[in-house]
Design an enzyme around this catalytic site. Structure first.
Site, mmCIF file in Angstrom:
data_model
loop_
_atom_site.group_PDB
_atom_site.id
_atom_site.type_symbol
_atom_site.label_atom_id
_atom_site.label_comp_id
_atom_site.label_asym_id
_atom_site.label_seq_id
_atom_site.Cartn_x
_atom_site.Cartn_y
_atom_site.Cartn_z
ATOM 1 N N GLU B 340 7.825 -32.367 78.969
ATOM 2 C CA GLU B 340 7.260 -33.518 78.242
ATOM 3 C C GLU B 340 8.328 -34.598 78.092
ATOM 4 O O GLU B 340 8.539 -35.151 77.011
ATOM 5 C CB GLU B 340 6.751 -33.076 76.867
ATOM 6 C CG GLU B 340 5.810 -31.871 76.915
ATOM 7 C CD GLU B 340 5.234 -31.491 75.548
ATOM 8 O OE1 GLU B 340 6.002 -31.406 74.585
ATOM 9 O OE2 GLU B 340 4.003 -31.292 75.451
ATOM 10 N N CYS B 436 -0.270 -31.808 67.873
ATOM 11 C CA CYS B 436 0.638 -32.703 67.172
ATOM 12 C C CYS B 436 0.081 -34.118 67.097
ATOM 13 O O CYS B 436 0.317 -34.846 66.126
ATOM 14 C CB CYS B 436 1.995 -32.722 67.870
ATOM 15 S SG CYS B 436 1.887 -32.840 69.655
#
Lengths: 699, 699
Positions: B340, B436
Site C-alpha cells: 500500500e 480503516c
C-alpha cells in the site's frame, strides 16, 4: 500416403544460412558446453542447477537400495516447491535440490545435444551424452520409476501430487530427449529408459479400475508420448496420450481429489492447468501459457492419429484465441506473471508482460503441428514471427545469458524499484533457478530445420526460408532442393531443383517407411510423386507485394498462402522476391495498452528503440507517420542486421515558471525533429542496461 | 501570541454551504448510523467488523479476571493478521476476531460522532457514545493496557510486535477519538481511559533503561500524543511523541530486535515503516503511504512545540517529494498495492493506483499541519485538491458504500480478470474487513470546518471557501465573519465583516486560553489585534485570473498565495472572484504513464469520463486540444454540480480485410467528432459498473 506433414529431420538438411547457421553453431560451441557447466554447478554467480548432483545422489541411493540390506526408503516430507541447501556452499550429497521439475533440464540438454549431433557429429560430445544416459539409467528404479525428486525425498508420496509435482512433465521431457537421441545416434538405451518410465506410469495412471484417474499438471507428456509411439510403434503410448487429453477437465476434477478443495480456494487453479473444462469445450486460451501451448501441441499431434475433428476444431479455436486476442506483436504469449499466464482478452501490457521464452517456443511447437495438419500461412506466419522475435530475444548474442521473460518495454528503474515488475529483467541473466528456458532455446535452435520443411503427400513444403539444401525422393528419382535465401536482408529467395538420380526405389503403396533407420546414405524424405512438387510459403507480410520468376510456364496456384508448383524438373530455378520493407504497425483497437502507439516491423522482424541509441525517456519520442524510414545494413557484435532510422520527433516540455510541477496547464510541447534508431527486437539488451520500447507513439 | 496556526473548532463554525453541509449531514444522518450497524455486525452482505464483539468479550474477561479466582490468562498464539471465526455464523463470543488493529475502527467512529455532536447536538447519539465509552473503559486492564487483540489472545505477548501489531496505532486513534469527545462534550471519561493507556505505554517504552526502545509500526501515536498534550498540558505525552519521532530509523533497527532478521529478508520492510533512516535524514516519501503522511503530520505538529528547524526542514522536503514526484492529480497517494505504498519517482500508474482513501485523508492532515506552521497555498492547494477528489471519491453519494482504493482509470473487466488489479473495485463496497477508510472519511468530513479556518497571531486565515460564519475576538471587539461561497459553481466568494460587540476581554499577554472550556457562549477564536485581520487564500488554480473588490482603500499584499488584508471594520465586504474554468492539464514529462494524455480540471475539481455517458472503450476518445469545453450546471442524484462537454473525437478503426487481426499495417483511424461528457471525479461510480478514466489522449 503421408496424409499429414512430416518434419524433415535435422540431419537431412544442410543449413548454410548466415543467420540461422550462426545460431546453431552458437548452441553447439557455446550454449551446450556452458549448460553442461551449469548442470554441474560450475558457473560462478549463476543459480546452481543441482541436476547432476541429484542424479548422482539417486544413483548412489539405488546402489544402496540393491546392495545394502539395511537400506531404508526415506519418508517423504514436503520441503517446498524449490529446495535449497541450508548451507549453500555445502549441499548434502544425498539430498535433492532445486525445483521439483529439475530433472527436466537434463533431458532438454540431451535433446539439444542430440540435434546438434545430428547436424555436426562430435565423438566427444556423444561420449559425454552416453555417460549422462548411463547416469540416468542408474538412477532409475527397478520398477521403471524415474524422478529424482521423489526417489531422493521419499517414494511413499510419489504420484500423489500430479497437479504440482511434475513427474509427468519430467517423463515428457525425458521422452523428447530420448527419442531425439535415438534418432540422432541410433542408440536406444535412453529410449528404453524412457519407455520403462512410461510403462510404469501407464500401469499406475489411466481409466482402468485401480489406476489413478489423473493427468499431468504441466502438460508435455501428451506430445511426448505420441512421439514415443511414432518412434516405437507401440500403441499403449498413443493410448496413454489420448487418455491424458480426454481426461483433462472432466468433473469431478481429479486435482480436487488430490487436493482437498479449501474453503474459498480460487477457481483460477483449474484454468491455470487448462483443466477447467474438457479440452474439446475450451474456446479461450487460459492459464499458464507454456502448459497451454504444450497441451494444444499434443492435441494437434493426436489429431493426426485419431482424425477426431472435434479435437482439431478445438485446436483451431484455441489457435485463434491466442493469435487474435492474446499474443504480443513479438509472438510472445502470457501477459501476466501471476501464474505465468494468459491474461484476459486483449490485455497485453508491454512493461509487465510475462512472455516467457518457453511460451514463445511452445507456440512454435503448436504452429508446426498445425502446419503438419494443414499448410496455411496463418500458422507459419506466427511460427516465423515467434522465432525471430519472442524466441531469439531469449538468448544473448554471445549465448551466455538468457531472458526468461521478454517484455516489450523496459524501464530499468521500474524493474528494480517496482515489486510488480521484479520479474522483468533489464539485462539477460546467466542462469535461473527455474531454468526451463535456456535448454529449451537450445533444443529448438538445433532442430530449426525441422520447422523449415515438411513433406506431406506428394509435396515438399517450405515454411521458413534459410540457405540450405536437402534431398527428396520421388518415384521418378531423387532431387536436391537448394535454397539460397537472403530473405531478411533483401527479401530474395532462390530455389533450385537438381535431379541427382533417376531411379528411386519407392514403394508407393507403403508408407511404413522406417523413419528411424540410421543409414546416412539413405534419404528419408519421400514424396509420393514422380517429379518434385513444392508448396512454397508466401509470407503474409509480403502477400501484397511479391514476385515469382521461373514458374511462368507452369500452372501454379496459391492456397492458404502457399504457392503450389508441381512437376519441377532438374535445373528448374524459382526466384522469389518478397518485398521486405519497414512498416508501421498498429494494434487492434481493443488493445487498450497500445492505444495511440505504433510499432515498426520489417518482414517478420519486430523493431525496438533502445536508450543506447536514442537517449532516455523513450516515451517522449514520436514516430512521424508521414515520414520516411531509412534502412541500413550494419554489423552488431558478430551479427549483420538491418537497422532503421525512423523520421520522428522528440518532445520537450516548454520551460514554465515551475518546471518541477507534477501537473500544469496544457501547452503544446516543443517538437524537435529527430531520427529514431530502431534495432531488431531480438538484439536488444546486448549493450548493457537501458530503456527499451517496441512501441512508440505516432504523430 | 499564537505563533502557529490553530484550527477553528467545528462547533465554532456554522457551515451552511450547499456542498459541504450536505456531506456533513450525510455523515450524521446516514454514515454514523450505518457504521454503528456495521460495528455491531448487523449489515447483511458486508464484511463483519467484530469490533463491539471484541470489546464485549474483553469486558466479560475483565470481569472474570477480577471476580473469578480461577481465571487464567490465555496464552498467546498467533492466528494470523486477520482472525476469522472458523464457523462464520457462530463466532466464539470470547475470542478476538478481525484485524489486529480492529479496535481503531471504534475510536474513529467515536471521533466522527464527536465532531458531529459539536455541530449538531444529539442527545440520543451522545448517550450511545457514552455507553460505548463505558464499554471501552470496562475492557481496559487495571494497569491501563487496552488493546482487545492481546487482552483476548494473550497478554504474555503484548508489546512484542510493535512492527506489525498496531497496539500503538490503536492508542493513537483512541486518543484522537477521546480528545475529540472531550472537546465536543466536556466529558473526560474517555480521555482518562486514553491517558491511562498512554501512561502504560510511557512506562513500557522509551529511551530509559529497562524500557523497550521501540516505536510504532504504524504511525499515528505521534500526532495523537501531541494532541493529548495540547488537551491536557501534561508534558510526558509530548515527550513520548518526541521520542517516537526521534527514535525511528535509528540503527540498530528496533524492528530487527523484535524480528530475527532472516536470511535475505527484504530491506523494503524498513522503508515500508519509514524506519530506514532517522526521520530528519529522510528526503523521499517511501513505504506505506498512510503511515508516511501520519508520521509527517506528527513531525509537523512536533515542530510547533520543539521549533526544531531540522524537523521542519525534513517535513518540507518530504512534502515536496510527495507533491512533485509521487502524487496523483486527484491528491491520491500510494501508487502500488504492494505494501500500500509509494512507488518510485514519477511512477503513477492510473489503472493499478492504490491511492487509498486514508492516504488522501492523511495528506490533508499533513497539509493542514504545514499550514499551521506557515500559511502557504502550496499546502492549502493540495489540501483542497485531495479533499475534493481523492477523499470525496471514497464515499458514495448515498453514504452507504465506500472505496478503499481510488484509481484514475478503471476497466471493470480488468478488475475481475487480472489478479494484478484485484485491489481495484469498479463500484464502491459496503464495507471492508480492513475498514480503516469509511470511519476516517466520516471523522474528516464532520471536522471540515477546522481545515477551512485557522487563527494565527493577529489574523484569521481562510484556507477553504464554504458558506459559513464564525466569530472572532479581537482586543477591539468581536467580529462575525460571514462567508458566502459559490466557489465551485462560479468562483464567487463574499466575505462580510460584522462587528457584533465592541468590548473584548482578551488578555494580550496570555495565550494559555483554556481551549476546552465548554461554555458555548464563549468565543474561542481570538486574534491578537485590535481589528479584524484576514489572510485570504488565492487558490493557485486562479492565481492568474482573479479579482478582489472592497479592499481598494486598503493596503494589501499577497504572500505565498495569501492576500493579507488588515484592520477590517464592521460592514466591510470583500468580493472575490476566482476564474473557475475548465482547463486541460498535462503531467510532467517524467510521468511516463501519462505521456500524451490530458486531464480536465475545473478549479480544484478533477473530471473523468465514464462509460455511462460516453460508451465503452474510453481509450478511443480524443480531446480536441483546440476545441471548446461547455459547462452546464446539473443535478446528479441529490447533488448539483458542474458537468463538462469537451470537444473531441471518437476514433474508429477503418474496416480492413481482416477486422479480427490483432495487428495490422498502420492506417489512420476514422475521426468522428463527438462531445466527451466529463463529470467530477468524486461523483464516479454512482451509476453502476463501467469504464472510467481521468486521463484521455489529446489530439
Amino acid at each position: 500416403m503421408n496424409e499429414f506433414g512430416r518434419p524433415i529431420k535435422p540431419s537431412d538438411i544442410k543449413i548454410r544460412d548466415s543467420f540461422w547457421a550462426r545460431e546453431i553453431d552458437l548452441v553447439r560451441d557455446v550454449v551446450i558446453p556452458y549448460q553442461w557447466d551449469i548442470l554441474n554447478d560450475r558457473v560462478k554467480d549463476a543459480s546452481p542447477s543441482f541436476v547432476i548432483h541429484n542424479f548422482n545422489a539417486a544413483r548412489r541411493m539405488n546402489k544402496l537400495r540393491t546392495e545394502s540390506p539395511e537400506f531404508e526408503e526415506p519418508a517423504y516430507t514436503f520441503r517446498g516447491f524449490e529446495v535449497l541447501p541450508e548451507d549453500k556452499d555445502n549441499p548434502d550429497p544425498d539430498k535433492f535440490y532445486g525445483f521439483v521439475f529439475q530433472d527436466s533440464d537434463l533431458y532438454k540438454f540431451l535433446e539439444a545435444v542430440s540435434y546438434s549431433l545430428e547436424i555436426s557429429p562430435d565423438e566427444k560430445l556423444e561420449a559425454l551424452a552416453d555417460q549422462v544416459i548411463d547416469l540416468i539409467g542408474d538412477a532409475q528404479l527397478e520398477n521403471g520409476y524415474l524422478d529424482t525428486y521423489y526417489i531422493l525425498s521419499g517414494m511413499d508420496k510419489s504420484l500423489t501430487n500430479l497437479r504440482d509435482h511434475h513427474e509427468l512433465y519430467c517423463l515428457g521431457h525425458m521422452i523428447e530427449g530420448a527419442v531425439a537421441y535415438y534418432e540422432a545416434t541410433g542408440k536406444d538405451k535412453f529410449m528404453k529408459v524412457a519407455a520403462r518410465y512410461a510403462d510404469y506410469i501407464d500401469e499406475k495412471i489411466g481409466p482402468e479400475e485401480g489406476k489413478l484417474r489423473g493427468y499431468p499438471g504441466h502438460e508435455i507428456a501428451e506430445m511426448a508420448l505420441i512421439r514415443l509411439y511414432e518412434a516405437t510403434g507401440i500403441d499403449k503410448y498413443l493410448k496413454l496420450a489420448s487418455y491424458f487429453i480426454d481426461e483433462r477437465g472432466k468433473q469431478p476434477y481429479y486435482f480436487d481429489n488430490e487436493h482437498k478443495p479449501e474453503n474459498g480456494a480460487p477457481l483460477i487453479r483449474y484454468h491455470y492447468h487448462q483443466a477447467h473444462l474438457p479440452v474439446r469445450q475450451q474456446t479461450e486460451a487460459v492459464g499458464h501459457a507454456v502448459r497451454a501451448v504444450y497441451l494444444y501441441s499434443g492435441m494437434a499431434d493426436m489429431y493426426r492419429h485419431s482424425k477426431d475433428e472435434s479435437l482439431l476444431n478445438a485446436c483451431k479455436i484455441l489457435w485463434d484465441s491466442i493469435v487474435n486476442t492474446k499474443m504480443y506483436l513479438t509472438g510472445g504469449i502470457g501477459a501476466t506473471h501471476i501464474g505465468e499466464s494468459f491474461s484476459f482478452l486483449f490485455d497485453l501490457p508491454n512493461d509487465i508482460a510475462y512472455t516467457e521464452t518457453c511460451a514463445a517456443i511452445g507456440l512454435v511447437f503448436f504452429a508446426r503441428r498445425m502446419l503438419q495438419v494443414e499448410p496455411d500461412i496463418r500458422y507459419s506466419d506466427i511460427m516465423e514471427l515467434a522465432l525471430y522475435n519472442g524466441v531469439l530475444s531469449g538468448i544473448s548474442l554471445d549465448g551466455r545469458s538468457f531472458f526468461y521473460t521478454n517484455p516489450l518495454e523496459v524501464l530499468p528503474n521500474a524493474c528494480k524499484n517496482d515489486e510488480r515488475k521484479f520479474h522483468i529483467k533489464p539485462v539477460r541473466q546467466k542462469w535461473f533457478g527455474c531454468a526451463c528456458c535456456p535448454p529449451n532455446i537450445a533444443r529448438l535452435l538445433t532442430s530449426i530445420g525441422s520447422y523449415a520443411y515438411t513433406e506431406q503427400a506428394d509435396r515438399l513444403f517450405i515454411h521458413l526460408y534459410m540457405t540450405s539444401s536437402l534431398q527428396v525422393k520421388t518415384s521418378g528419382g531423387i532431387y536436391r532442393v537448394e535454397v539460397e535465401s537472403s530473405i531478411i536482408e533483401d527479401g530474395n529467395v532462390t530455389i533450385k531443383c537438381i535431379k541427382i538420380e533417376n531411379e528411386s526405389p519407392v514403394d508407393n503403396g507403403d508408407n511404413n517407411i522406417d523413419k528411424n533407420q540410421k543409414d546416412k546414405n539413405n534419404i528419408n524424405n519421400i514424396i509420393e510423386a514422380s517429379k518434385l512438387n513444392l508448396g512454397i510459403r508466401i509470407p503474409g507480410w509480403a502477400k501484397k507485394d511479391y514476385s515469382v520468376e521461373g514458374l511462368e510456364d507452369r500452372e501454379t496456384y496459391v492456397e492458404k498462402g502457399y504457392l503450389y508448383a508441381s512437376d519441377l524438373e532438374d535445373g528448374d530455378q524459382i526466384r522469389l522476391h518478397f518485398a521486405i520493407k519497414p512498416r508501421l504497425i498498429m494494434s487492434n483497437e481493443n488493445v487498450f495498452e497500445n492505444e495511440g502507439k505504433l510499432a515498426v516491423k520489417r518482414g517478420p522482424i519486430v523493431y525496438c528503440a533502445e536508450e543506447a541509441d536514442n537517449g532516455d525517456k523513450l516515451w517522449r519520442l514520436r514516430i512521424d507517420t508521414e515520414g520516411q524510414i531509412k534502412e541500413s545494413r550494419e554489423t552488431f557484435g558478430d551479427v549483420e542486421a538491418t537497422f532503421l532510422d525512423v523520421d520522428g520527433y522528440r518532445l520537450r516540455a516548454r520551460a514554465e515558471e515551475d518546471d518541477n510541477a507534477l501537473y500544469r496547464e496544457y501547452v503544446q510541447d516543443i517538437k524537435e525533429k529527430t531520427q529514431i534508431r530502431m534495432i531488431p527486437y531480438f538484439l536488444w539488451a546486448n549493450r548493457g542496461e537501458g530503456e527499451m520500447s517496441v512501441y512508440l507513439r505516432g504523430i
